[in-house]
Design a protein around this motif. Structure first.
Motif, PDB file in Angstrom:
ATOM      1  N   LEU A 136       0.822  -1.259  -0.003  1.00  0.00           N
ATOM      2  CA  LEU A 136      -0.054   0.088  -0.020  1.00  0.00           C
ATOM      3  C   LEU A 136       0.812   1.196   0.069  1.00  0.00           C
ATOM      4  N   PRO A 137       2.005   1.548   0.732  1.00  0.00           N
ATOM      5  CA  PRO A 137       2.637   2.681   0.900  1.00  0.00           C
ATOM      6  C   PRO A 137       3.339   2.743  -0.586  1.00  0.00           C
ATOM      7  N   GLU A 138       4.016   1.737  -1.029  1.00  0.00           N
ATOM      8  CA  GLU A 138       4.598   1.808  -2.483  1.00  0.00           C
ATOM      9  C   GLU A 138       3.500   2.418  -3.570  1.00  0.00           C
ATOM     10  N   VAL A 139       2.260   1.833  -3.506  1.00  0.00           N
ATOM     11  CA  VAL A 139       1.219   2.208  -4.506  1.00  0.00           C
ATOM     12  C   VAL A 139       0.885   3.861  -4.232  1.00  0.00           C
ATOM     13  N   LEU A 140       0.994   4.143  -2.660  1.00  0.00           N
ATOM     14  CA  LEU A 140       0.822   5.366  -2.692  1.00  0.00           C
ATOM     15  C   LEU A 140       1.939   6.312  -3.085  1.00  0.00           C
ATOM     16  N   TRP A 141       3.172   5.917  -3.024  1.00  0.00           N
ATOM     17  CA  TRP A 141       4.339   6.632  -3.452  1.00  0.00           C
ATOM     18  C   TRP A 141       4.179   6.880  -5.102  1.00  0.00           C
ATOM     19  N   VAL A 179      10.489   7.583  12.619  1.00  0.00           N
ATOM     20  CA  VAL A 179      10.445   7.104  14.080  1.00  0.00           C
ATOM     21  C   VAL A 179      10.749   8.306  14.860  1.00  0.00           C
ATOM     22  N   PHE A 180      11.044   9.384  14.331  1.00  0.00           N
ATOM     23  CA  PHE A 180      11.139  10.697  15.336  1.00  0.00           C
ATOM     24  C   PHE A 180      10.091  11.758  15.116  1.00  0.00           C
ATOM     25  N   GLY A 181       9.144  11.105  13.944  1.00  0.00           N
ATOM     26  CA  GLY A 181       8.008  12.411  14.061  1.00  0.00           C
ATOM     27  C   GLY A 181       7.607  12.162  12.734  1.00  0.00           C
ATOM     28  N   PRO A 182       6.260  12.673  12.343  1.00  0.00           N
ATOM     29  CA  PRO A 182       5.897  12.642  11.014  1.00  0.00           C
ATOM     30  C   PRO A 182       6.239  13.843  10.094  1.00  0.00           C
ATOM     31  N   ALA A 183       7.429  13.494   9.270  1.00  0.00           N
ATOM     32  CA  ALA A 183       8.033  14.682   8.515  1.00  0.00           C
ATOM     33  C   ALA A 183       8.998  15.345   9.199  1.00  0.00           C
ATOM     34  N   MET A 184       8.732  15.522  10.382  1.00  0.00           N
ATOM     35  CA  MET A 184       9.882  16.351  11.295  1.00  0.00           C
ATOM     36  C   MET A 184       9.632  15.694  12.754  1.00  0.00           C
ATOM     37  N   VAL A 185      10.691  16.096  13.485  1.00  0.00           N
ATOM     38  CA  VAL A 185      10.787  15.566  14.639  1.00  0.00           C
ATOM     39  C   VAL A 185       9.498  16.184  15.649  1.00  0.00           C
ATOM     40  N   GLN A 186       8.992  15.198  16.191  1.00  0.00           N
ATOM     41  CA  GLN A 186       7.848  15.595  17.135  1.00  0.00           C
ATOM     42  C   GLN A 186       8.304  15.801  18.614  1.00  0.00           C
ATOM     43  N   HIS A 187       7.835  16.549  19.217  1.00  0.00           N
ATOM     44  CA  HIS A 187       8.101  16.799  20.857  1.00  0.00           C
ATOM     45  C   HIS A 187       6.933  16.727  21.722  1.00  0.00           C
ATOM     46  N   ARG A 188       5.617  16.649  21.139  1.00  0.00           N
ATOM     47  CA  ARG A 188       4.301  16.391  21.953  1.00  0.00           C
ATOM     48  C   ARG A 188       4.228  15.254  22.852  1.00  0.00           C
ATOM     49  N   MET A 189       4.838  14.066  22.409  1.00  0.00           N
ATOM     50  CA  MET A 189       4.884  12.576  23.024  1.00  0.00           C
ATOM     51  C   MET A 189       6.304  12.425  23.544  1.00  0.00           C
ATOM     52  N   LEU A 207       5.710  12.417   0.219  1.00  0.00           N
ATOM     53  CA  LEU A 207       6.621  11.109  -0.066  1.00  0.00           C
ATOM     54  C   LEU A 207       7.517  11.114  -0.934  1.00  0.00           C
ATOM     55  N   THR A 208       7.391  11.943  -1.806  1.00  0.00           N
ATOM     56  CA  THR A 208       8.316  11.784  -3.099  1.00  0.00           C
ATOM     57  C   THR A 208       9.122  13.264  -3.320  1.00  0.00           C
TER      58      THR A 208
END
Length: 195
Positions: free
Chosen positions: A64-69, A154-164, A86-87
């Protein structure tokens, strides 16, 4: 059953080896932890061993992610505007065009994965193994990746997240992969390739 001819196995293996030789010095070994890279490389032993389980696990994790890509890439080419991001790297003028071209392995990868499953079958236990491999890959990505590379987000969606807290975010990310990628893909593959 759709047999995979030996000439294709050889050509595919050569392409994967070239990909590794090109990417390793530029991106380091941790870059191969991207789920798509694992599937691209893992298809080599899946083909040569004619392994239904390995083919099923790879397809379950990334189809599925490859189709989305591919959809994102095609829409970006046609519309000339950012769609999902993604691209995004495929249109980065600071990355040499020839190096971006190496990432075009994403285009045929979904077809290769479907071909593998069509040729060798799709075992129902593929979901269980995908879930276990997904947990391992995300853990290793967090351990071996950097915040700048952010492999598998693994550090956040697109950028590093700090909320959790990092562990809570990683668990949430894993559950998202499991429930939004692995399970739906598993159900589709079971339907398309029963028994």
């Amino acid at each position: 059953m759709l047999d995979i001819p030996e000439w294709f196995k050889i050509a595919y293996t050569v392409l994967v080896l070239a990909f590794i030789v090109i990417y390793w010095p530029r991106h380091g070994p941790a870059n191969f932890l991207w789920f798509s890279d694992i599937a691209f490389i893992g298809a080599v032993p899946a083909m040569w061993l004619e392994s239904a389980l390995l083919s099923g696990v790879l397809a379950c994790m990334v189809l599925l992610p490859e189709v989305l890509w591919n959809v994102d890439y095609a829409l970006r080419l046609v519309l000339r505007r950012r769609i999902t991001g993604l691209t995004e790297y495929m249109f980065d003028p600071f990355i040499p065009r020839w190096l971006r071209a190496v990432s075009l392995f994403h285009v045929p990868l979904p077809l290769v994965l479907v071909w593998l499953v069509a040729a060798y079958g799709y075992p129902p236990e593929s979901l269980l193994w995908s879930a276990a491999c997904g947990a391992l890959v995300l853990g290793l990505s967090r351990l071996l990746s950097s915040k700048e590379k952010n492999i598998n987000w693994v550090f956040g969606p697109a950028m590093v997240q700090h909320r959790m807290p990092p562990a809570a975010y990683l668990l949430l990310l894993y559950l998202c992969f499991l429930l939004l990628v692995f399970v739906p893909t598993h159900l589709l593959l079971l339907r398309w390739f029963p028994g």
